[in-house]
Design an enzyme around this catalytic site. Structure first.
Site, PDB file in Angstrom:
ATOM      1  N   ARG A   9       0.850  -1.215   0.000  1.00  0.00           N
ATOM      2  CA  ARG A   9       0.000   0.000   0.000  1.00  0.00           C
ATOM      3  C   ARG A   9       0.883   1.263   0.000  1.00  0.00           C
ATOM      4  NH1 ARG A   9      -4.129  -1.813   4.953  1.00  0.00           N
ATOM      5  NH2 ARG A   9      -4.085  -4.033   4.489  1.00  0.00           N
ATOM      6  N   GLU A  35       2.732  -2.293  -4.178  1.00  0.00           N
ATOM      7  CA  GLU A  35       1.481  -3.061  -4.138  1.00  0.00           C
ATOM      8  C   GLU A  35       0.369  -2.099  -3.784  1.00  0.00           C
ATOM      9  OE1 GLU A  35      -1.748  -5.432  -1.964  1.00  0.00           O
ATOM     10  OE2 GLU A  35      -0.595  -3.708  -1.282  1.00  0.00           O
ATOM     11  N   ASP A  37      -4.211  -1.558  -3.741  1.00  0.00           N
ATOM     12  CA  ASP A  37      -5.523  -2.208  -3.785  1.00  0.00           C
ATOM     13  C   ASP A  37      -6.500  -1.384  -4.609  1.00  0.00           C
ATOM     14  OD1 ASP A  37      -4.756  -4.131  -1.598  1.00  0.00           O
ATOM     15  OD2 ASP A  37      -4.628  -2.252  -0.471  1.00  0.00           O
ATOM     16  N   GLU A 110      -3.695  -5.232  -6.781  1.00  0.00           N
ATOM     17  CA  GLU A 110      -4.567  -6.211  -6.126  1.00  0.00           C
ATOM     18  C   GLU A 110      -6.018  -5.819  -6.364  1.00  0.00           C
ATOM     19  OE1 GLU A 110      -4.280  -6.855  -1.824  1.00  0.00           O
ATOM     20  OE2 GLU A 110      -6.108  -8.054  -1.978  1.00  0.00           O
TER      21      GLU A 110
HETATM   22  O1  G3P Z   1      -1.376  -8.142  -1.744  1.00  0.00           O
HETATM   23  C1  G3P Z   1      -0.888  -8.512  -0.496  1.00  0.00           C
HETATM   24  C2  G3P Z   1      -1.756  -7.990   0.614  1.00  0.00           C
HETATM   25  O2  G3P Z   1      -1.994  -6.634   0.384  1.00  0.00           O
HETATM   26  C3  G3P Z   1      -3.065  -8.718   0.731  1.00  0.00           C
HETATM   27  O3  G3P Z   1      -3.806  -8.336   1.846  1.00  0.00           O
HETATM   28  O4  G3P Z   1      -5.536  -7.096   3.036  1.00  0.00           O
HETATM   29  O5  G3P Z   1      -3.260  -6.149   2.876  1.00  0.00           O
HETATM   30  O6  G3P Z   1      -4.728  -6.216   0.873  1.00  0.00           O
HETATM   31  P1  G3P Z   1      -4.344  -6.879   2.162  1.00  0.00           P
HETATM   32 MG    MG Z   2      -3.411  -5.532  -0.745  1.00  0.00          MG
END
Ligand code: G3P
Ligand code: MG
Length: 250
Positions: A9, A35, A37, A110
């Site tokens: 993030r 990374e 989302d 993601e």
């Molecule tokens: O992509 C790895 C990780 O980000 C997955 O979990 O909940 O942090 O998006 P989360």
């Molecule tokens: Mg993630």
């Protein structure tokens, strides 16, 4: 191959997660990749925010899918962490791509479609990535295995990863059947046999979320291909220590 350090993030320990300041900081800390989302707004704009609901990381309330992009832009996505970041906005995927396009960073998108299965999300995101010419340095991941399969149908050549926190039986054949080229696993299910089996089956392994130097070091020792960390500077420093130790032990 050296383990890839993805800023989870962005550099989310020190800057508001999934915002441009967090990405910028990660870049300056030496992260190899970012990374982030993705969720979709009411008018189907891909935006970078972890939760389906805006409450935790903005000053607003309600679901991302109920905001138009324009409405979402009125929210403050930085003050929840620090006044220093007041007026930071929820970025669109497009603004992120604009920022990253000339930087030598890897990208992990993601798809956050495991709670709300956003219609056409895969195609919308894929087309945007293609238009920015970043497909060869991007991996698309999701906890939603059906979504991985959809991406596979759109483009069998793009890197895709199945995300899981569960130690399920037959994880490797399951992920491969969906077209995954990698496994993104939670740290607590990491084991030496899993890494070895995955590699034997041509799947790479990435581990989330590792922040403690001892855990980061364990990933390096097990030959994990990539890690996700909120503290990319710590991960990079730990990698240098690991490499020095390897030279000494030879
Ligand atoms: O992509 C790895 C990780 O980000 C997955 O979990 O909940 O942090 O998006 P989360
Ligand atoms: Mg993630």
């Amino acid at each position: 191959m050296e383990t890839i350090v993805y800023a989870h993030r962005g550099a989310s320990k020190l800057a508001p997660e999934n915002t441009l300041p967090a990405f910028e900081l990660a870049y300056h800390m030496g992260a190899d990749g970012i990374e982030t989302d993705v969720q979709l707004t009411k008018d189907q704009v891909p935006v970078l925010i972890h939760d389906e609901n805006v409450r935790r990381t903005t000053n607003g309330i309600g679901f991302v899918q109920d905001y138009t992009f324009k409405e979402l832009q009125k929210l403050d996505a930085g003050s929840w962490l620090s006044d220093r970041y007041a007026q930071t906005r929820v970025p669109s995927l497009e603004s992120f791509l604009e920022w990253v396009k000339d930087k030598p960073l890897k990208i992990n998108i993601e798809l956050k479609n495991n709670v709300i299965d956003y219609k056409d999300m895969e195609k919308i995101v894929y087309d945007l990535l293609a238009s920015y010419n970043v497909l060869d340095r991007t991996v698309i991941s999701s906890f939603n295995s059906k979504s991985i399969k959809k991406v596979e149908k759109i483009d069998p050549t793009i890197s895709k990863a199945y995300l899981t926190s569960q130690k399920i039986k037959d994880l490797i054949p399951f992920a491969k059947a969906k077209g995954a080229t990698g496994l993104h696993i939670r740290n607590r299910i990491l084991s030496k046999p899993l890494v070895e089996k995955a590699h034997k089956e041509d799947l790479y392994v990435a581990v989330y979320t590792v922040n403690r130097p001892s855990l980061i070091m364990r990933c390096y020792k097990l030959g994990v291909d990539a890690i996700f960390t909120d503290v990319p500077h710590v991960a990079k420093k730990t990698l240098e220590q690991y490499k020095k130790k390897q030279v000494k032990d030879k």
